[in-house]
Enzyme design. Sequence first.
Site, PDB file in Angstrom:
ATOM      1  N   TYR A  34       9.382 -24.777   7.851  1.00  0.00           N
ATOM      2  CA  TYR A  34       8.553 -23.567   7.812  1.00  0.00           C
ATOM      3  C   TYR A  34       9.512 -22.416   8.054  1.00  0.00           C
ATOM      4  CZ  TYR A  34       5.132 -20.122   9.604  1.00  0.00           C
ATOM      5  OH  TYR A  34       4.382 -19.000   9.859  1.00  0.00           O
ATOM      6  N   ASN A  36       9.712 -18.315   8.002  1.00  0.00           N
ATOM      7  CA  ASN A  36       9.377 -16.899   7.879  1.00  0.00           C
ATOM      8  C   ASN A  36      10.712 -16.225   7.589  1.00  0.00           C
ATOM      9  OD1 ASN A  36       6.523 -16.726   8.488  1.00  0.00           O
ATOM     10  ND2 ASN A  36       7.076 -17.418  10.532  1.00  0.00           N
ATOM     11  N   ARG A  80      -0.803 -12.410  -0.525  1.00  0.00           N
ATOM     12  CA  ARG A  80      -1.938 -12.278   0.371  1.00  0.00           C
ATOM     13  C   ARG A  80      -1.680 -11.204   1.428  1.00  0.00           C
ATOM     14  NH1 ARG A  80       1.043 -16.913   2.457  1.00  0.00           N
ATOM     15  NH2 ARG A  80       1.187 -16.593   4.695  1.00  0.00           N
ATOM     16  N   ASP A  82      -2.304 -11.125   5.431  1.00  0.00           N
ATOM     17  CA  ASP A  82      -2.696 -11.864   6.630  1.00  0.00           C
ATOM     18  C   ASP A  82      -3.172 -10.840   7.657  1.00  0.00           C
ATOM     19  OD1 ASP A  82      -1.717 -14.015   5.231  1.00  0.00           O
ATOM     20  OD2 ASP A  82      -0.060 -14.428   6.609  1.00  0.00           O
ATOM     21  N   ASP A 112       7.446 -17.824   3.891  1.00  0.00           N
ATOM     22  CA  ASP A 112       6.700 -16.571   3.817  1.00  0.00           C
ATOM     23  C   ASP A 112       7.696 -15.419   3.827  1.00  0.00           C
ATOM     24  OD1 ASP A 112       4.073 -17.389   3.609  1.00  0.00           O
ATOM     25  OD2 ASP A 112       3.600 -17.117   5.735  1.00  0.00           O
TER      26      ASP A 112
END
Length: 123
Positions: A34, A36, A80, A82, A112
Amino acid sequence: MTHSADELVTEFCKRWATPDPDEIAGYFIEDAVYHNIPMEPVQGRAAIREFIAGFVAAFDGIDFNVHRQVSDGALVMNERTDVMRRKGGGAIPLPVMGVFEVRDDRIVAWRDYFDMATIASAF
């Protein structure tokens, strides 16, 4: 239950409205990544769960408002906003571009891309 990659990511994004770190971490394979992009990547389901738990502790939930989502087999990308709902009131909207790689009904990698200055100015 088998999902398409697109369906899995859609379901995953909805789970953030009432985030449960264990449930969210369950979407990842054991050695997932993951990332960022403004920060260092997080490697492994347990580390991802710990990161998510720390992050969501300050929020009642995060609404992933997906504007567009495209998929090509195991790759899903979404644009998107958030909206992080702070405990005690207030919200922080964050424009995000997300990239998900899926294999065997689990997320292998999630990246992201966003402007860290938006987060820094909110705190």
